[in-house]
Design an enzyme around this catalytic site. Structure first.
Site, PDB file in Angstrom:
ATOM      1  N   LYS A   1      -4.481  -6.989   3.017  1.00 50.46           N
ATOM      2  CA  LYS A   1      -4.205  -5.695   2.152  1.00 50.46           C
ATOM      3  C   LYS A   1      -5.766  -5.286   1.699  1.00 50.46           C
ATOM      4  O   LYS A   1      -6.092  -4.298   1.618  1.00 50.46           O
ATOM      5  CB  LYS A   1      -3.403  -5.973   1.033  1.00 50.46           C
TER       6      LYS A   1
ATOM      7  N   GLU B   1     -10.242   1.759   4.119  1.00 51.23           N
ATOM      8  CA  GLU B   1      -9.526   3.298   3.246  1.00 51.23           C
ATOM      9  C   GLU B   1     -11.179   3.690   2.554  1.00 51.23           C
ATOM     10  O   GLU B   1     -11.420   4.888   2.625  1.00 51.23           O
ATOM     11  CB  GLU B   1      -8.728   2.668   2.090  1.00 51.23           C
TER      12      GLU B   1
ATOM     13  N   SER C   1       0.724  -1.186   0.044  1.00 51.90           N
ATOM     14  CA  SER C   1       0.146   0.059   0.224  1.00 51.90           C
ATOM     15  C   SER C   1       0.886   1.212   0.040  1.00 51.90           C
ATOM     16  O   SER C   1       1.942   1.389   0.545  1.00 51.90           O
ATOM     17  CB  SER C   1      -0.954  -0.022   1.418  1.00 51.90           C
TER      18      SER C   1
ATOM     19  N   HIS D   1      -7.675  -3.567   4.534  1.00 49.55           N
ATOM     20  CA  HIS D   1      -6.926  -2.394   4.521  1.00 49.55           C
ATOM     21  C   HIS D   1      -7.722  -1.352   3.630  1.00 49.55           C
ATOM     22  O   HIS D   1      -8.179  -0.515   4.018  1.00 49.55           O
ATOM     23  CB  HIS D   1      -5.441  -2.508   4.274  1.00 49.55           C
ATOM     24  N   ASN D   2      -7.688  -1.871   2.338  1.00 48.07           N
ATOM     25  CA  ASN D   2      -8.482  -1.039   1.454  1.00 48.07           C
ATOM     26  C   ASN D   2     -10.075  -0.872   1.688  1.00 48.07           C
ATOM     27  O   ASN D   2     -10.606   0.442   1.498  1.00 48.07           O
ATOM     28  CB  ASN D   2      -8.281  -1.664   0.057  1.00 48.07           C
TER      29      ASN D   2
HETATM   30  P1  NDP Z   1       0.015  -2.050 -14.750  1.00 45.21           P
HETATM   31  O1  NDP Z   1      -1.045  -2.820 -13.888  1.00 45.21           O
HETATM   32  O2  NDP Z   1      -0.324  -1.054 -15.473  1.00 45.21           O
HETATM   33  O3  NDP Z   1       0.614  -3.161 -15.434  1.00 45.21           O
HETATM   34  C1  NDP Z   1       1.793  -2.865 -16.631  1.00 45.21           C
HETATM   35  C2  NDP Z   1       2.657  -3.662 -16.562  1.00 45.21           C
HETATM   36  O4  NDP Z   1       2.327  -5.064 -16.773  1.00 45.21           O
HETATM   37  C3  NDP Z   1       3.781  -3.487 -17.595  1.00 45.21           C
HETATM   38  O5  NDP Z   1       5.032  -3.800 -16.921  1.00 45.21           O
HETATM   39  C4  NDP Z   1       3.423  -4.305 -18.523  1.00 45.21           C
HETATM   40  O6  NDP Z   1       4.365  -4.790 -19.471  1.00 45.21           O
HETATM   41  C5  NDP Z   1       3.083  -5.518 -17.831  1.00 45.21           C
HETATM   42  N1  NDP Z   1       2.216  -6.641 -18.546  1.00 45.21           N
HETATM   43  C6  NDP Z   1       1.027  -6.403 -19.035  1.00 45.21           C
HETATM   44  N2  NDP Z   1       0.730  -7.588 -19.585  1.00 45.21           N
HETATM   45  C7  NDP Z   1       1.558  -8.486 -19.570  1.00 45.21           C
HETATM   46  C8  NDP Z   1       1.840  -9.780 -19.979  1.00 45.21           C
HETATM   47  N3  NDP Z   1       0.947 -10.343 -20.702  1.00 45.21           N
HETATM   48  N4  NDP Z   1       2.755 -10.320 -19.636  1.00 45.21           N
HETATM   49  C9  NDP Z   1       4.006  -9.689 -19.062  1.00 45.21           C
HETATM   50  N5  NDP Z   1       3.863  -8.230 -18.707  1.00 45.21           N
HETATM   51  C10 NDP Z   1       2.596  -7.804 -18.888  1.00 45.21           C
HETATM   52  O7  NDP Z   1       1.305  -1.398 -13.860  1.00 45.21           O
HETATM   53  P2  NDP Z   1       1.263  -0.793 -12.395  1.00 45.21           P
HETATM   54  O8  NDP Z   1       2.658  -0.655 -12.304  1.00 45.21           O
HETATM   55  O9  NDP Z   1       0.065   0.146 -12.366  1.00 45.21           O
HETATM   56  O10 NDP Z   1       0.539  -2.121 -11.383  1.00 45.21           O
HETATM   57  C11 NDP Z   1       1.456  -3.258 -11.431  1.00 45.21           C
HETATM   58  C12 NDP Z   1       0.734  -4.279 -10.206  1.00 45.21           C
HETATM   59  O11 NDP Z   1       0.573  -3.579  -9.208  1.00 45.21           O
HETATM   60  C13 NDP Z   1      -0.791  -4.409 -10.633  1.00 45.21           C
HETATM   61  O12 NDP Z   1      -1.083  -5.782 -10.283  1.00 45.21           O
HETATM   62  C14 NDP Z   1      -1.589  -3.276 -10.006  1.00 45.21           C
HETATM   63  O13 NDP Z   1      -2.977  -4.050  -9.270  1.00 45.21           O
HETATM   64  C15 NDP Z   1      -0.733  -3.468  -8.634  1.00 45.21           C
HETATM   65  N6  NDP Z   1      -0.837  -2.036  -8.212  1.00 45.21           N
HETATM   66  C16 NDP Z   1      -0.833  -1.842  -6.723  1.00 45.21           C
HETATM   67  C17 NDP Z   1      -1.061  -0.490  -6.383  1.00 45.21           C
HETATM   68  C18 NDP Z   1      -0.711  -0.319  -4.870  1.00 45.21           C
HETATM   69  O14 NDP Z   1      -0.823   0.596  -4.269  1.00 45.21           O
HETATM   70  N7  NDP Z   1      -0.382  -1.369  -4.253  1.00 45.21           N
HETATM   71  C19 NDP Z   1      -1.343   0.780  -6.911  1.00 45.21           C
HETATM   72  C20 NDP Z   1      -1.047   0.361  -8.376  1.00 45.21           C
HETATM   73  C21 NDP Z   1      -1.328  -1.007  -9.041  1.00 45.21           C
HETATM   74  P3  NDP Z   1       4.829  -3.946 -20.804  1.00 45.21           P
HETATM   75  O15 NDP Z   1       5.662  -2.712 -20.470  1.00 45.21           O
HETATM   76  O16 NDP Z   1       5.381  -4.721 -21.740  1.00 45.21           O
HETATM   77  O17 NDP Z   1       3.385  -3.757 -21.648  1.00 45.21           O
END
Ligand code: NDP
Length: 488
Positions: free
Chosen positions: A185, A192, A131, A188-189
């Site tokens: 988590k 939130e 988070s 937590h959300n």
């Molecule tokens: P995204 O959820 O936008 O995902 C993009 C990433 O995933 C890129 O690196 C992309 O690679 C890769 N990707 C997508 N499809 C594939 C695939 N089929 N095979 C391999 N790679 C793939 O990225 P975020 O950084 O926003 O989030 C990452 C994770 O973190 C998610 O699970 C999200 O839910 C979580 N998250 C958590 C948050 C938190 O506060 N904990 C906040 C935001 C997100 P490419 O560049 O090659 O397209």
């Protein structure tokens, strides 16, 4: 041949993964980095390569080969299928004892399934709640890892090196086995959601009810942040309300569409609570309030149809006019927010207690409150009080029974009742304020009208009932002579 030099790896270098990798590198870790499209890897290295030791990999094979044993890889790719694909691809290349960490927002039941499948292959699988968003990932998130004790031996020091620090302690602890981290988590959300909705209701009461400007309300929140309500969410509320839209010169809040989005963790919290039989009414109403805000057509239709409201709608005329009364009402709202927030946390912690029983986790609720004091979105001063309550070792069924919180809610309740009554009279919706108060009143009621519901159920469906004066299960022969039959 790739040299194994990296003690940790990150797969997926979009916003979250890139920030997490930089945080790891800045704290002395050697970080292997891989992204499906190499461009993101190149960008990370060219823009931030000087921040620490990175080992960029063009292929997943190269990535795995660059990790020291036990190989530890954090997956930060798109949730759902891409995460599953990446888990399997990594597992194919890794060896028994290696650790795969999913730091995305996975549903805890999926984590339980994935952990089981990966464990069967001799590897460790850790579902880790993170988070704090992108900024938290870079500067220090709050982290909730599940998984085995053995995986925590390797992962713990690495995560501690990058976690937020609150009062000298890192905001990470081993939550429990398999899906425990993602479960916590999720809750937590959920909390939130309730916290944000309560702040929004407070804003609405001051804006529509008292007629304050966004600027004036921002100052109220600034003031509240100095006391019991001190929290990140209250701080960012002031920032949002202070902000002026550059294009129109209007308060930013007035140019934003009033349709709240959501990604699903709030819904999961409520669905899970329903399955566990835990009434999380505040969180539930907060999720429904977001949903209702986004029922655009229905809301437009209501405007067209002109659904009637009270005579003086949306204004507390008396309080709004008199500065002393206005001040008193703002204090009432502060107290109502505090009491309702305590209820939301009490409900969330109840959900964790029940989840622990059903899924066989030993959740240390005091430690969980402590790791939420920094890095995460709900970070707040008041979490110290929650950890004190759970650390005291006293057995209590609800935070509301803890002496500190009991006194706080009792002290706030007159204000709370006035706020809900004023809102109802003025036609301003306060679903979480009012449902939290109803929860409190239901909990303290010696008798509830549930007795009548049991009577109805027995009459139409022979569902039986219990008696207050005798153990056992009973049914009344309603259609016949209304005599009572004991069922056991
Ligand atoms: P995204 O959820 O936008 O995902 C993009 C990433 O995933 C890129 O690196 C992309 O690679 C890769 N990707 C997508 N499809 C594939 C695939 N089929 N095979 C391999 N790679 C793939 O990225 P975020 O950084 O926003 O989030 C990452 C994770 O973190 C998610 O699970 C999200 O839910 C979580 N998250 C958590 C948050 C938190 O506060 N904990 C906040 C935001 C997100 P490419 O560049 O090659 O397209």
């Amino acid at each position: 041949m790739t040299q194994a030099v990296a003690n940790i790896g990150v797969v997926g270098l979009a916003a979250m993964g890139a920030s997490l990798s930089r945080n790891l590198a800045r704290h002395g870790n050697t970080v292997a980095v891989f992204n499906r499209h190499y461009l993101r890897t190149q960008t990370l290295i060219s823009e931030h390569g000087s921040e620490g030791k990175f080992v960029p990999a063009q292929t997943l094979e190269e990535f795995v080969g660059s990790l020291t044993k036990p190989r530890t890889a954090i997956i930060m790719v798109k949730a759902g299928e891409p995460t599953d694909e990446m888990i399997n691809a990594l597992a194919d290349l890794m060896e028994p004892g290696d650790i795969i960490v999913d730091a995305g927002n996975a549903y805890f039941k999926d984590t339980i399934k994935r952990e089981k499948a990966i464990r069967a292959r001799g590897l460790h699988y850790v579902g880790c709640g993170v988070s704090g968003g992108e900024e938290g990932a870079l500067l220090g998130p709050s982290m909730m890892p599940g998984g085995t004790d053995e995986s925590w031996q390797t992962l713990g020091p690495i995560l501690k090196s990058i976690a937020a620090v609150a009062e000298g302690e890192p905001c990470v602890t081993h939550i429990g086995s398999d899906g425990a981290g993602h479960f916590v988590k999720m809750v937590h959300n959920g909390i939130e959601y309730a916290d944000m909705q309560l702040i929004a209701e407070s804003y609405d009461l001051m804006r529509r009810g008292l007629g304050l400007t966004p600027e004036e309300i921002a100052e109220v929140f600034e003031d509240w942040d100095k006391g019991d309500l001190n929290s990140y969410l209250v701080q960012i509320t002031s920032e949002v309300l202070h902000h002026t839209d550059a294009k129109t010169g209007k308060p930013f809040i007035d140019i934003v569409k009033d349709q709240a989005g959501m990604k699903g963790t709030g819904t999961w919290t409520v669905q899970t609570a329903l399955e566990l039989g835990v009434p999380v009414t505040g969180i539930g109403e907060a999720v429904f309030a977001r949903g209702l805000s986004s029922t655009v057509e229905l809301r437009q239709e209501a405007q067209v149809k002109g659904l009637g409201g009270p005579k003086v709608e949306g204004a507390f005329s008396a309080s709004a006019a008199d500065p002393a009364e206005r001040k008193a009402f703002i204090e009432d709202v502060r107290q109502a927010l505090y009491a309702s927030k305590i209820v939301a946390y009490a409900q969330g912690f109840n959900e964790m207690e029940e989840g622990a029983k059903v899924y066989n986790w030993k959740l240390d609720l005091g430690a969980i409150a402590r790791i939420w004091r920094g890095g995460c979105i709900i970070r707040a001063k008041f979490l110290n009080r929650i950890s004190d309550a759970y650390d005291s070792g006293e057995q209590f069924g609800s935070l509301l029974f803890d002496p500190f919180f009991k006194k706080a809610v009792e002290g706030a309740q007159d204000s709370w009742r006035r706020v809900v009554a004023s809102a109802v009279a003025a036609g301003i919706p306060v679903p979480v304020f009012s449902s939290s108060l109803a929860y409190y009143d239901a909990l303290r009621s010696k008798r509830l009208p549930a007795a009548l519901i049991q009577g109805q159920r027995d009459l139409f469906g022979a569902h039986t009932y219990g008696r207050v004066d005798e153990p056992g299960i009973f049914h009344t022969l309603w259609a016949a002579d209304k005599s009572e039959v004991k069922q056991d």
